[in-house]
Enzyme design. Sequence first.
Site, PDB file in Angstrom:
ATOM      1  N   SER A  67      44.890  35.669  43.408  1.00  0.00           N
ATOM      2  CA  SER A  67      43.700  36.082  42.661  1.00  0.00           C
ATOM      3  C   SER A  67      43.975  37.087  41.555  1.00  0.00           C
ATOM      4  O   SER A  67      43.209  37.171  40.594  1.00  0.00           O
ATOM      5  CB  SER A  67      42.678  36.677  43.631  1.00  0.00           C
ATOM      6  OG  SER A  67      43.247  37.729  44.395  1.00  0.00           O
ATOM      7  N   HIS A 275      39.872  44.255  42.728  1.00  0.00           N
ATOM      8  CA  HIS A 275      40.565  43.385  41.774  1.00  0.00           C
ATOM      9  C   HIS A 275      40.395  43.942  40.351  1.00  0.00           C
ATOM     10  O   HIS A 275      39.435  44.655  40.076  1.00  0.00           O
ATOM     11  CB  HIS A 275      40.017  41.962  41.838  1.00  0.00           C
ATOM     12  CG  HIS A 275      40.534  41.170  42.984  1.00  0.00           C
ATOM     13  ND1 HIS A 275      39.986  41.249  44.242  1.00  0.00           N
ATOM     14  CD2 HIS A 275      41.560  40.291  43.079  1.00  0.00           C
ATOM     15  CE1 HIS A 275      40.652  40.444  45.066  1.00  0.00           C
ATOM     16  NE2 HIS A 275      41.618  39.845  44.379  1.00  0.00           N
TER      17      HIS A 275
END
Length: 295
Positions: A67, A275
């Site tokens: 990711s 993230h």
Amino acid sequence: MSRSRRAPPKEEPVPSRPRHVRHPRHVRHPRLFIAAGTLAAAALGLLAAAPAASAQSTVSYVALGDSYSSGVGAGNYTSSSGSCDQSPNAYPQLWANANAPASFVNETCSGATTSSVISSQLGALNSGTSLVSITVGGNDVGFSSVMETCVLESTSSCVSAVDNSESEVANQLPGELNSVLGDIKADAPSARVVVLDYPQLYDLSKSSSCIGLSTTDRTALNQGASELDSAVQAAAARYGDVFADVQSQFAGHQICDSSSWLHSVNFLDIDESYHPTASGQSGGYLPVFTAAAKG
């Protein structure tokens, strides 16, 4: 170069045209010299630029990994990527946009592990592949579940989860990284393989004034990220790959900093938590990969 001229026969001077005055047809207009110089400079510029464009057009680039490479957290996910959540704001696509490689294949996928990269992403590689990027390892040691534990449970549970993850980093991850990097080397023997790591999440110098987890939790998470990065760096060295460290690039842009490039806990979209944002991809990962890709 001008042609040589024969001397004209000597004649008596004509009173109405003194000998020192040249006939107008022999006078060259200065604008002609300026235009010629401009055209010559432009031609030289095109010749100088041509090798660089030609060299760049030979690059065959394949993006692999999890990711942090697909761009979770960067938004605007491509519908065709499904649950892989590939973002046009992620560093692989940004690099391809800026450098126009001869070919670009994006195999990145949210949740990817070393085994899923091997089973579902390496088919894009071949003997003509010249550049590969990858982030991998975090999901193998359950780092996302560790962060979830730290957010939802006690500090002691957080520290214990990080310790268990670090044990996996030390004992299991090296062999798993060997497998994926070895297979990449076998499938793309001529490629420059750039292995990128993960940023430390928190600016601990700002922790006391930062709402959320305790400083103990944050210190444990940062330490876990450092252990993971060290394992990734060692694996890249074993295979002669290029290790690209993003930690210094994210300094001053961690959680608790005023201009963070990382999502903190996002209860509306929990997958985006911890993230990089779009700015983290363009300002953090992209410059590091660009420098490493050049060689």
